[in-house]
Design an enzyme around this catalytic site. Structure first.
Site, short mmCIF file in Angstrom:
data_model
loop_
_atom_site.label_atom_id
_atom_site.label_comp_id
_atom_site.label_asym_id
_atom_site.label_seq_id
_atom_site.Cartn_x
_atom_site.Cartn_y
_atom_site.Cartn_z
N GLU A 1 2.24 -31.09 -40.64
CA GLU A 1 3.33 -30.70 -41.55
C GLU A 1 3.21 -29.22 -41.93
O GLU A 1 3.23 -28.88 -43.11
CB GLU A 1 3.29 -31.56 -42.83
N GLU B 1 -1.83 -39.84 -46.95
CA GLU B 1 -2.44 -39.32 -48.18
C GLU B 1 -3.26 -40.35 -48.97
O GLU B 1 -3.05 -40.53 -50.17
CB GLU B 1 -1.35 -38.70 -49.07
C1 GLA Z 1 3.99 -34.89 -48.06
C2 GLA Z 1 4.56 -36.00 -47.21
C3 GLA Z 1 5.81 -35.55 -46.53
C4 GLA Z 1 6.74 -34.83 -47.46
C5 GLA Z 1 6.03 -33.69 -48.08
C6 GLA Z 1 6.99 -32.88 -48.91
O1 GLA Z 1 3.40 -33.93 -47.29
O2 GLA Z 1 3.66 -36.45 -46.23
O3 GLA Z 1 6.45 -36.67 -45.99
O4 GLA Z 1 7.21 -35.70 -48.45
O5 GLA Z 1 4.96 -34.23 -48.84
O6 GLA Z 1 8.02 -32.36 -48.06
#
Ligand code: GLA
Length: 353
Positions: free
Chosen positions: A268, A162
């Site tokens: 994710e 991020e």
């Molecule tokens: C972001 C992070 C993950 C996790 C999510 C919430 O996407 O990359 O590691 O913390 O937030 O589950």
């Protein structure tokens, strides 16, 4: 390296997992046997105490990403003094080692997540923030220690998580950037690669489907890194979305992200049934969820096979997910909170029939 003791502890934990009595859906074939790319799921060690979690995860998924216990907040949680010579005395690997043991025993891989994240630092780095040289050394030593511990044992690493601002204007502010400048990213990749030459390294971010400007900035960063000779091997698009996402957005994102020729990790996935914005009356959110996952899968299958690094679902059952934890009710993933395969899982399986 894993000690013999860690392996044994993991084996005992796994034996517990094998005694599942919970009912699951036998009509769903193992998803990992259907998808032509690797399927992943995130995990916390607490889940291993649940007799249903292990068998269900091992049946359907090829690999595991630790959800939290491989992040700096956990690994540096004990604030031990820096020990460059014996990183095992400085860094806490207990939980991630257990996840790796579980993965190995079940013939699964493990994906490393994450080395550097704007959202987490540790007292050690806060204390050193006014001292460039020692901060730089500690940053390198941390990456070295963590990557070295898992050397040759992971399917890949999210090196930086991020880094981009949502508005597409560039890199976010964070401690790493404040002290090391924008090169904090380049440094992390080089160091990880020096320590482990064979594990693919990823840059990972979210909202890349919702914000095309952010995606463009993310891709510009990746291009700059590649031009500078940085060992960047893949791009991760987290794909935390909701079921009202407009048709076409997911395909545009996946296609665009693949345009640099790197590996693509849909890293994710969760598809919330609780959109933040207004929902038009009569909207069928469950159908929207199926449609969104269909679009992801279709777009992904169109990538060159060597770019299809895998798709990771951010939680095994609804109750294991981040959106569910917010209000104990969202249903963003393939299996319901009892472990039963939802229509979403069956629709996903049908894509490969
Ligand atoms: C972001 C992070 C993950 C996790 C999510 C919430 O996407 O990359 O590691 O913390 O937030 O589950």
């Amino acid at each position: 390296m894993l000690s013999r003791r860690t392996v044994l502890t993991g084996a005992v934990a796994l034996a517990g997992c094998g005694q599942s009595t919970a009912q699951t859906d036998a009509t769903l074939p193992p998803l990992k046997s259907l998808a032509p790319f690797d399927l992943g799921v995130c995990a916390m060690t607490a889940s291993f105490k649940d007799p249903q979690w292990g068998p269900l995860a091992a049946t359907h998924f090829d690999r595991i990403t630790p959800e939290w216990e491989m992040k700096m907040e956990y690994i540096l949680g004990e604030d031990n003094p820096i020990n460059f010579v014996e990183p095992e005395k400085w860094l806490r690997f207990k939980a991630a080692d257990q996840i790796l043991t579980f993965a190995k025993i079940n013939g699964m891989g493990m994906f490393g997540h994450t080395l550097v994240w704007y959202a987490q630092s540790a007292p050690l780095f806060d204390k050193l923030s006014g001292d460039y040289d020692n901060f730089f050394d500690a940053y390198q030593a941390y990456i070295d220690g963590v990557v070295g511990h898992y050397k040759g044992q992971l399917t890949g690493w999210d090196v930086v998580n991020e880094p981009m601002l949502d508005d597409g204007s560039g890199l976010r502010d964070c401690l790493w950037k404040q002290v090391l400048g924008e090169d904090y990213i380049l440094l992390a990749f080089h160091r990880a690669h020096e320590t482990d030459r064979h594990t693919p390294l990823f840059l990972n971010d979210y909202n890349l489907e919702y914000y095309p400007k952010k995606r463009a900035a993310f891709l510009r960063l990746a291009e700059r890194l590649l031009k500078a000779g940085v060992p960047l091997h893949g791009l991760g698009t987290q794909t935390h979305i909701d079921a009202t996402i407009a048709p076409g957005m997911l395909k545009a994102a996946i296609t665009d992200i693949a345009s640099l020729g790197l590996k693509v990790h849909v890293s994710e996935v969760d598809i919330s049934l609780k959109p933040e914005g207004m929902v038009l009356p009569g909207t069928d959110l469950a159908a929207g969820q199926i449609r969104a996952l269909d679009e992801i899968t279709d777009a992904y299958l169109q990538l060159k096979p060597h770019q299809q690094f895998g798709m990771t679902v951010w939680g095994l059952r609804d109750k294991d997910t981040f959106p569910y934890r917010k209000d104990n009710s969202d249903k963003p993933v393939l299996f319901d909170s009892t472990g039963f395969a939802k229509p979403l899982a069956h629709a996903f399986a049908e894509r490969f029939a």
